[in-house]
Design a protein around this motif. Structure first.
Motif, PDB file in Angstrom:
ATOM      1  N   ARG A 206       0.831  -1.203   0.000  1.00 28.28           N
ATOM      2  CA  ARG A 206       0.000   0.000   0.000  1.00 28.28           C
ATOM      3  C   ARG A 206       0.866   1.254   0.000  1.00 28.28           C
ATOM      4  NH1 ARG A 206      -4.449  -1.662   4.644  1.00 28.28           N
ATOM      5  NH2 ARG A 206      -5.487  -3.334   3.446  1.00 28.28           N
ATOM      6  N   LEU A 207       2.005   1.165   0.676  1.00 27.19           N
ATOM      7  CA  LEU A 207       2.931   2.300   0.671  1.00 27.19           C
ATOM      8  C   LEU A 207       3.595   2.469  -0.691  1.00 27.19           C
ATOM      9  CD1 LEU A 207       4.687   1.779   4.127  1.00 27.19           C
ATOM     10  CD2 LEU A 207       2.814   3.334   3.576  1.00 27.19           C
ATOM     11  N   PHE A 208       3.789   1.346  -1.390  1.00 21.23           N
ATOM     12  CA  PHE A 208       4.394   1.368  -2.724  1.00 21.23           C
ATOM     13  C   PHE A 208       3.401   0.735  -3.698  1.00 21.23           C
ATOM     14  CE2 PHE A 208       7.911   1.479   0.228  1.00 21.23           C
ATOM     15  CZ  PHE A 208       8.763   2.422  -0.324  1.00 21.23           C
ATOM     16  N   PRO A 209       2.429   1.512  -4.191  1.00 23.20           N
ATOM     17  CA  PRO A 209       1.353   0.932  -5.017  1.00 23.20           C
ATOM     18  C   PRO A 209       1.831   0.384  -6.352  1.00 23.20           C
ATOM     19  CG  PRO A 209       1.217   3.330  -4.986  1.00 23.20           C
ATOM     20  CD  PRO A 209       2.243   2.962  -3.978  1.00 23.20           C
ATOM     21  N   GLY A 222       3.341 -10.848  -5.211  1.00 20.27           N
ATOM     22  CA  GLY A 222       2.406  -9.777  -4.896  1.00 20.27           C
ATOM     23  C   GLY A 222       2.777  -8.513  -5.644  1.00 20.27           C
ATOM     24  N   VAL A 223       1.759  -7.673  -5.927  1.00 13.24           N
ATOM     25  CA  VAL A 223       1.982  -6.395  -6.612  1.00 13.24           C
ATOM     26  C   VAL A 223       1.093  -5.344  -5.966  1.00 13.24           C
ATOM     27  CG1 VAL A 223       2.605  -7.427  -8.829  1.00 13.24           C
ATOM     28  CG2 VAL A 223       0.218  -6.869  -8.360  1.00 13.24           C
ATOM     29  N   ILE A 321      11.781  -7.426  -3.237  1.00 13.11           N
ATOM     30  CA  ILE A 321      10.733  -6.450  -3.515  1.00 13.11           C
ATOM     31  C   ILE A 321      11.319  -5.320  -4.351  1.00 13.11           C
ATOM     32  CG2 ILE A 321      11.145  -5.254  -1.315  1.00 13.11           C
ATOM     33  CD1 ILE A 321       8.118  -4.544  -1.360  1.00 13.11           C
ATOM     34  N   PHE A 322      10.597  -4.953  -5.395  1.00 12.73           N
ATOM     35  CA  PHE A 322      11.005  -3.862  -6.287  1.00 12.73           C
ATOM     36  C   PHE A 322      10.292  -2.596  -5.828  1.00 12.73           C
ATOM     37  CE2 PHE A 322      10.630  -1.962 -10.774  1.00 12.73           C
ATOM     38  CZ  PHE A 322      11.833  -1.280 -10.624  1.00 12.73           C
ATOM     39  N   LEU A 323      11.029  -1.701  -5.154  1.00 18.32           N
ATOM     40  CA  LEU A 323      10.483  -0.438  -4.660  1.00 18.32           C
ATOM     41  C   LEU A 323      10.642   0.603  -5.759  1.00 18.32           C
ATOM     42  CD1 LEU A 323      12.091  -0.538  -1.100  1.00 18.32           C
ATOM     43  CD2 LEU A 323       9.845  -1.378  -1.805  1.00 18.32           C
ATOM     44  N   ASN A 345       2.703   7.382  -5.926  1.00 16.28           N
ATOM     45  CA  ASN A 345       2.968   7.066  -4.522  1.00 16.28           C
ATOM     46  C   ASN A 345       2.505   8.202  -3.617  1.00 16.28           C
ATOM     47  OD1 ASN A 345       4.148   4.793  -5.498  1.00 16.28           O
ATOM     48  ND2 ASN A 345       6.253   5.429  -5.118  1.00 16.28           N
ATOM     49  N   PRO A 346       1.832   7.889  -2.507  1.00 15.06           N
ATOM     50  CA  PRO A 346       1.387   8.960  -1.606  1.00 15.06           C
ATOM     51  C   PRO A 346       2.541   9.654  -0.898  1.00 15.06           C
ATOM     52  CG  PRO A 346       0.956   6.798  -0.641  1.00 15.06           C
ATOM     53  CD  PRO A 346       1.411   6.553  -2.044  1.00 15.06           C
TER      54      PRO A 346
END
Length: 552
Positions: A206-209, A222-223, A321-323, A345-346
């Motif tokens: 959720r932090l990195f949509p 997951g994505v 994880i790909f940020l 991204n928020p």
């Protein structure tokens, strides 16, 4: 060029240019040259000096580091980290940023596969062959100048044919004192206080949509919801192979595997999202997609979405994880991708950068218009300057000899332009017996004088005779002054190539040469000129000791 001239001299530089059959004399920073040019120059220099080709290529690599340091790019390298190992792990990031300044640059890929207190193992991939020792020279110079570190580099493995990848792969073992870097990493791995409880991957996405989680076999675990919405597929994206959804854009020439991602943990990655409609057109017999993403596409269709970020390994779930965030340059590009500001991204600066770019766009357009206007005004000023300069030259040369005027312009004193001549010829020609009694007769006289004097002017230029003046019906000219006959005019570079002891030269000082500007020039004379009697004729050339002189 500059450092080679500084090390070996101008004469050696000219010789290796000729030997390498190089047609370039001046090299521009942003111009693209063939790869074989450097190897040809290195081969020519190696043959001339008797040194090995490998040492010459190392010398060229060191020269390149000194060159870009003069341009200020050494600050970019210093900013990568405190230690030389920090730089080695950030080379690909530097190349990625340099592509904005040099978009046609074909940068190699470099990453470390092993780090220990005694050094690292570095893998180098490139499409250019023959640059192994050139890279080694760069590493030697960077370590010495910027990190005060001594290196010992050995080639562990070399391959010139890698299937499906870049054509060259070199594995180096670089030995140096790396203890401080290892100690820094050990301190960073030490917990500073009590450990916080873990968080779920769902909350993390959720932090990195636009984030992606993948396991060791490169299957998607997951994505983020915004990435799933941008992909637009109706089937589940989970457990699909990463290569079915993404295409690796950067780093270039590196297979998209788990091992390479672990090696390149400090490198910025760029992945291109393969849209669901493109995926189904390839894999479902061209069946059109009915995904909701099509509703967000404009009439021109959605552009590819580039995701830029870092790959991080999470030990707790044994996954990577790909940020990342979408790579967007303007509001128009955002809409063409089928995205909106609230999709970004928020946190971070993604939204602010897009809006700031849109606001600065208008300012840049105004600045560009002003620059164009000033450029046009400057061009017009240069045209007027050339016109007035030509007029002033014509007026000045009509009053005094051109050679004298050029020397005065170059800063010579008026007394230094005075010369004595042993033998010259002065011509006084007067048109006689004219009838001034009628107006028609006076006009005929003017026309006749104009025709005769114009013919004289042509002959003066043809035989290098100086026209002094015309007074009434008298025409005055001088031969043998101010330019002395029987001499050849040469430049300083030609003078340096003459055999020593065979010729003597006389300096003319600084003279303005058409198409070249102000240059120091010389009169060339044979050493036997004073001992041999000069033979002259009206239409023949006289050859003295291999020197061809045109008689007047």
């Amino acid at each position: 060029k500059y450092f080679l001239q500084l090390e070996f001299g101008e004469e050696v530089w000219l010789r290796i240019l000729e030997k390498a059959d190089c047609k370039h004399i001046v090299f521009n920073t942003r111009q693209i040259y063939p790869d074989v040019l450097m190897t040809n120059l290195a081969m020519a220099l190696a043959e001339y000096t008797g040194d090995s080709m490998d040492n010459i290529m190392q010398f060229f690599g060191k020269c390149f580091v000194r060159f870009f340091s003069n341009l200020g790019y050494d600050c970019t390298i210093k900013a990568t980290g405190r230690y030389f190992c920090d730089f080695l792990q950030s080379v690909d990031n530097i190349h990625m940023q340099m592509r904005f300044t040099y978009p046609k640059m074909k940068s190699p890929s470099m990453y470390t596969t092993h780090v220990d207190p005694q050094g690292v193992v570095l893998v180098y991939r490139s499409t250019r062959q023959g640059f192994t020792h050139y890279l080694m020279g760069q590493l030697f110079q960077i370590a010495e100048d910027l990190y005060n570190t001594e290196l010992d580099i050995k080639v562990l493995e070399s391959s010139n044919s890698i299937p499906g990848s870049r054509s060259v792969m070199i594995k180096f073992r670089i030995n140096f004192d790396n203890q401080q870097y290892i100690a820094k990493n050990n301190r960073m791995n030490t917990p500073l206080g009590r450990e916080l409880p873990p968080i779920s991957c769902t909350f993390f996405l959720r932090l990195f949509p636009f984030g992606v989680i993948m396991n060791k076999v490169m299957r998607i675990l997951g994505v983020g919801d915004k990435l799933l919405q941008a992909w637009g597929g109706t089937t589940s994206i989970l457990n699909m192979h990463v290569s079915e959804i993404f295409k690796l854009r950067r780093p270039k020439g590196v297979p998209f595997t788990w091992g390479n991602i672990m090696y390149l943990h400090s490198v910025i990655f760029e992945l291109e999202l393969i849209r669901a409609n493109n995926y189904f057109m390839i894999n479902s017999d061209n069946v059109p997609s009915t995904s909701s993403a099509l509703d967000r596409r404009g009439s021109q269709g959605s552009r590819s979405i580039l995701l830029k970020g870092q790959m991080r390994y999470i030990e707790d779930i044994k996954a990577i994880i790909f940020l990342c965030s979408p790579l967007i340059n303007s509001l128009d590009e955002l809409l063409n991708m089928g995205l909106y500001l609230n999709d970004l991204n928020p946190h971070g600066m993604s939204k602010e950068l897009v809006l700031a770019g849109w606001q600065h766009c208008g300012r840049l357009e105004m600045m560009f218009e002003r620059a164009e206007q000033r450029s046009t005004e400057l061009e017009n000023s240069y045209v007027l300057l050339d016109q007035w300069k030509n007029k002033s030259d014509e007026l000045l040369y009509s009053m005094i000899p051109q050679t004298v005027a050029d020397r005065l312009r170059a800063g010579a004193s008026s007394l230094s332009t005075c010369e004595s001549f042993e033998s010259i010829t002065v011509l006084f020609c007067e048109l006689c017996d004219f009838d001034y009694s009628t107006i028609e007769g006076a006009m005929d006289i003017v026309l006749s004088m104009n025709a005769v004097f114009s013919c004289f002017d042509t002959l003066m230029d043809q035989f290098n005779v100086y026209k002094v003046e015309t007074v009434g019906s008298v025409y005055m000219a001088a031969s043998g002054a101010p330019d002395r006959p029987g001499k050849v005019h040469i430049s300083s570079s030609t003078k340096a190539l003459l055999p020593k002891g065979r010729y003597r030269t006389e300096s003319r000082g600084v003279v303005k040469i058409k198409g070249k500007g102000n240059m120091e020039t010389y009169w060339l004379e044979s050493t036997a000129n004073n001992e041999m009697k000069e033979k002259t004729s009206n239409d023949e050339d006289v050859k003295i000791k291999g020197l061809l002189v045109t008689s007047i």
